[in-house]
Enzyme design. Structure first.
Site, PDB file in Angstrom:
ATOM      1  N   ASN A 189     -12.209  -1.368  -1.200  1.00  0.00           N
ATOM      2  CA  ASN A 189     -11.526  -1.996  -0.062  1.00  0.00           C
ATOM      3  C   ASN A 189     -12.233  -1.594   1.218  1.00  0.00           C
ATOM      4  O   ASN A 189     -12.530  -0.406   1.424  1.00  0.00           O
ATOM      5  CB  ASN A 189     -10.067  -1.495   0.007  1.00  0.00           C
ATOM      6  CG  ASN A 189      -9.402  -1.872   1.321  1.00  0.00           C
ATOM      7  OD1 ASN A 189      -9.062  -3.031   1.546  1.00  0.00           O
ATOM      8  ND2 ASN A 189      -9.246  -0.897   2.231  1.00  0.00           N
ATOM      9  N   GLU A 190     -12.486  -2.548   2.065  1.00  0.00           N
ATOM     10  CA  GLU A 190     -13.117  -2.275   3.366  1.00  0.00           C
ATOM     11  C   GLU A 190     -14.213  -1.226   3.230  1.00  0.00           C
ATOM     12  O   GLU A 190     -14.210  -0.198   3.910  1.00  0.00           O
ATOM     13  CB  GLU A 190     -12.059  -1.860   4.408  1.00  0.00           C
ATOM     14  CG  GLU A 190     -11.091  -2.989   4.683  1.00  0.00           C
ATOM     15  CD  GLU A 190     -10.192  -2.794   5.923  1.00  0.00           C
ATOM     16  OE1 GLU A 190     -10.205  -1.713   6.534  1.00  0.00           O
ATOM     17  OE2 GLU A 190      -9.484  -3.763   6.265  1.00  0.00           O
ATOM     18  N   GLU A 201       0.848  -1.197   0.000  1.00  0.00           N
ATOM     19  CA  GLU A 201       0.000   0.000   0.000  1.00  0.00           C
ATOM     20  C   GLU A 201       0.884   1.247   0.000  1.00  0.00           C
ATOM     21  O   GLU A 201       2.040   1.202   0.448  1.00  0.00           O
ATOM     22  CB  GLU A 201      -0.883  -0.025   1.265  1.00  0.00           C
ATOM     23  CG  GLU A 201      -1.828   1.165   1.376  1.00  0.00           C
ATOM     24  CD  GLU A 201      -2.928   0.974   2.430  1.00  0.00           C
ATOM     25  OE1 GLU A 201      -2.883  -0.031   3.170  1.00  0.00           O
ATOM     26  OE2 GLU A 201      -3.827   1.839   2.491  1.00  0.00           O
ATOM     27  N   TYR A 229      -6.870  -9.159  11.233  1.00  0.00           N
ATOM     28  CA  TYR A 229      -5.554  -8.895  11.829  1.00  0.00           C
ATOM     29  C   TYR A 229      -5.483  -9.487  13.228  1.00  0.00           C
ATOM     30  O   TYR A 229      -6.476  -9.465  13.972  1.00  0.00           O
ATOM     31  CB  TYR A 229      -5.298  -7.378  11.908  1.00  0.00           C
ATOM     32  CG  TYR A 229      -4.974  -6.773  10.546  1.00  0.00           C
ATOM     33  CD1 TYR A 229      -3.700  -6.893  10.006  1.00  0.00           C
ATOM     34  CD2 TYR A 229      -5.943  -6.096   9.806  1.00  0.00           C
ATOM     35  CE1 TYR A 229      -3.396  -6.351   8.760  1.00  0.00           C
ATOM     36  CE2 TYR A 229      -5.645  -5.556   8.560  1.00  0.00           C
ATOM     37  CZ  TYR A 229      -4.373  -5.691   8.043  1.00  0.00           C
ATOM     38  OH  TYR A 229      -4.067  -5.158   6.817  1.00  0.00           O
ATOM     39  N   GLN A 257       2.061  -6.131   5.555  1.00  0.00           N
ATOM     40  CA  GLN A 257       2.257  -5.749   4.165  1.00  0.00           C
ATOM     41  C   GLN A 257       3.685  -6.076   3.768  1.00  0.00           C
ATOM     42  O   GLN A 257       4.527  -6.282   4.637  1.00  0.00           O
ATOM     43  CB  GLN A 257       1.995  -4.271   3.983  1.00  0.00           C
ATOM     44  CG  GLN A 257       0.580  -3.857   4.323  1.00  0.00           C
ATOM     45  CD  GLN A 257       0.272  -2.418   3.850  1.00  0.00           C
ATOM     46  OE1 GLN A 257       1.087  -1.755   3.232  1.00  0.00           O
ATOM     47  NE2 GLN A 257      -0.932  -1.952   4.164  1.00  0.00           N
ATOM     48  N   GLU A 303      -6.083  -9.353   3.352  1.00  0.00           N
ATOM     49  CA  GLU A 303      -5.282  -8.663   4.383  1.00  0.00           C
ATOM     50  C   GLU A 303      -5.283  -9.548   5.622  1.00  0.00           C
ATOM     51  O   GLU A 303      -6.352  -9.868   6.152  1.00  0.00           O
ATOM     52  CB  GLU A 303      -5.846  -7.285   4.723  1.00  0.00           C
ATOM     53  CG  GLU A 303      -5.574  -6.271   3.630  1.00  0.00           C
ATOM     54  CD  GLU A 303      -5.969  -4.842   4.003  1.00  0.00           C
ATOM     55  OE1 GLU A 303      -5.887  -4.471   5.194  1.00  0.00           O
ATOM     56  OE2 GLU A 303      -6.369  -4.111   3.078  1.00  0.00           O
TER      57      GLU A 303
HETATM   58  O1  AHR Z   1      -2.984  -2.662   6.234  1.00  0.00           O
HETATM   59  C1  AHR Z   1      -3.324  -1.482   6.891  1.00  0.00           C
HETATM   60  C2  AHR Z   1      -4.785  -1.139   6.743  1.00  0.00           C
HETATM   61  O2  AHR Z   1      -5.552  -2.089   7.400  1.00  0.00           O
HETATM   62  C3  AHR Z   1      -5.347  -1.140   5.344  1.00  0.00           C
HETATM   63  O3  AHR Z   1      -5.115   0.049   4.684  1.00  0.00           O
HETATM   64  C4  AHR Z   1      -6.796  -1.338   5.578  1.00  0.00           C
HETATM   65  O4  AHR Z   1      -7.429  -1.977   4.483  1.00  0.00           O
HETATM   66  C5  AHR Z   1      -6.854  -2.138   6.853  1.00  0.00           C
HETATM   67  O5  AHR Z   1      -7.751  -1.618   7.754  1.00  0.00           O
END
Ligand code: AHR
Length: 504
Positions: free
Chosen positions: A172-173, A25, A248, A354, A305
């Site tokens: 995205n999201e 990103e 995450y 990332q 992600e």
């Molecule tokens: O990876 C960091 C961020 O996490 C990304 O930009 C977003 O899609 C997610 O919330």
């Protein structure tokens, strides 16, 4: 002693190489400095891309790269990133540190990078603040061969031939930073936007990815699929090839205090792995809902992600999400990739967040220096699974680690066979206290196989590589295997990731 039964007569799904995918990103020092330093940099580069980084990523067999975001994607206007660099618009990167984005890395640079890497391309387009026209014109600019306004513009900018875009993400999201939409609203937008992503004659069809859920938001999955799922015909309004999922692992389970990347207790170690293990439940439950709409599993669950998200390194810009990566991360990566392999009937792509200098990166850079993280070695080790066929496997009597709510299985495994008949077994031993003997039994011809390659990554839970000590955690030759009459016995060290390959 744990027992691993491998049924090598029961071949299951293909492990898509893209499960080993990555994400880059416009965030912190991922693109700028990490990947792209510009043609005039003193750091050795080819057309602006760092040579050291490109060669390390090729060695790791990076299969696909997602770009330009993340949250950045829904604020990105691609036309700002084409044409002579001096004339490109400068913008504020509002999500990530409020820094100036000079757009010197844009469409041409992304495709140049992927061509150097030899990987597939995944462009995540803008729904949140973009338009249908903008998305459709970007696809035309990238992929149309003939005469058209966008193809002509590409040619004026120095690129005669179109590129191949393998995957397009439609936002995205969009439940959050991509427009704060509700599921039915987004799903209607998906129907509209995807209609105008054209597959021009003669091109490889673009795989369209619909924005999926945040972690355990099963309501989003159900409502989105109810509103827009349709795989009957690529011309249909709700056609999709993939549906995404983001999750995450937050060590302390708290966004305000996520926990340090390197300084943590044994309790937090197990808490983190337990939180990572939640991926098994997420993939299973989202897959079940997908099965209701798509029992033939035509669309893939794209976990585009995932990874560990800790506090930033002390003294660094909080908006840049720069974190170190330890042996704990290697275990999390090894365990998660084993989970994805075992769900490869549905999981067709995953992109760890990332690639460089941001979150759970495989590479960190500092000026001209570059180091490989423990997670890098896991991806390089597990590359042997890419494109293989998952074999049915069951692990018994390996016990658990961690206490109370942090309890999870001690050993995670997955097994695949490649087209040459080589069987790859990857295992993680999540225990900080003890090693584990694993007796591996193959249902057919076990005695005829012997170990042809074996490697290990092991160290203390918070061991990591630094620019002064880059070789602390690495992949090493593994000698803890012993041939048996029906397979092999593997002695896993504590806190380790191991790969053993068997050949007849
Ligand atoms: O990876 C960091 C961020 O996490 C990304 O930009 C977003 O899609 C997610 O919330």
């Amino acid at each position: 002693m744990a027992k691993l039964f491998i049924n090598n007569e029961s071949r299951k799904s293909t492990i898509a190489p893209e499960i080993y995918g990555h994400f880059s990103e416009h965030l912190g020092r991922c693109i700028y400095e990490g990947l792209y330093v510009g043609e005039n940099s003193d750091i050795p580069n080819t057309n602006g891309m760092r040579n050291d980084v490109v060669s390390a990523l090729k060695e790791m067999k990076i299969p696909v790269l997602r770009w330009p975001g993340g949250c950045f994607a829904d604020e990105y206007h691609w036309m700002d990133g084409i044409g002579p660099k001096a004339g490109r618009k400068k913008m504020i990167n509002t999500h990530w540190g409020g820094v100036v984005e000079d757009n010197s890395f844009g469409t041409h640079e992304f495709f140049e990078l992927c061509s150097q890497l030899g990987c597939k391309t995944y462009v995540n387009m803008n729904v949140g603040s973009g338009s249908v026209r903008e998305m459709s014109e970007w696809v035309e600019y990238i992929t149309f061969k003939g005469v058209s306004p966008m193809a002509d513009l590409r040619k004026e900018n120095g690129r005669e031939e179109p590129w191949t875009v393998d995957y397009v993400g439609v936002g995205n999201e969009n439940w959050g930073c991509g427009g704060n939409m509700r599921p039915v609203y987004y799903a209607d937008e998906y129907r509209r936007y995807q209609t105008y992503i054209r597959n021009y004659a003669g091109n490889t069809p673009i795989q369209k990815i619909c924005c999926g859920a945040n972690a355990g938001d099963y309501d989003w999955t159900r409502k989105v699929l109810e509103t827009c799922f349709d795989h009957s015909d690529p011309k249909q309004h709700g056609y999709m090839d993939g549906y995404s999922l983001h999750y995450y692992t937050i060590p302390e389970g708290n966004w305000e205090h996520k926990g340090s990347a390197t300084d943590f207790t044994e309790e937090t170690f197990y808490k983190t792995l337990k939180a990572g293990y939640h991926m098994e439940e997420l993939v299973t439950r989202h897959s079940h809902i997908m099965d209701e709409f798509d029992p033939e599993k035509k669309i893939g669950l794209m976990v585009d992600e995932w990874g560990i998200w800790t506090d930033v390194e002390p003294g660094t810009n909080p908006g840049f999400l720069y974190q170190q990566s330890t042996m704990r991360d290697a275990l999390l990566a090894g365990m998660t990739l084993n989970i994805f392999n075992k769900h490869s009937d549905r999981v067709r792509m995953a992109n760890i967040a990332q690639l460089i200098n941001v979150l759970q990166s495989v590479i960190l850079t500092e000026g001209e220096k570059m180091i490989k993280t423990p997670t890098y070695f896991v991806f390089r080790m597990y590359a042997a699974h890419q494109g293989g066929t998952l074999l049915s496997s069951e692990l018994l009597e390996s016990g658990t680690v961690g206490k109370d709510q942090n309890e999870l299985p001690k050993v995670f495994e997955s097994v695949s066979e490649n087209s040459d008949g080589v069987i790859t077994i990857t295992l993680t031993n999540n225990s900080l206290e003890s090693g584990e003997e694993v007796s591996v039994n193959l249902s057919k011809d076990g005695g005829a196989y012997s170990v042809c390659e074996a490697s290990v990554i092991t160290n203390k839970m918070n061991a990591h590589n630094t620019f002064d000590a880059p070789g602390t955690v690495k992949e090493e030759k593994f000698t803890g295997c012993e041939k048996t009459s029906d397979g092999v016995r593997i002695t896993l060290p504590k806190c380790s990731v191991v790969c053993v390959r068997l050949k007849k």
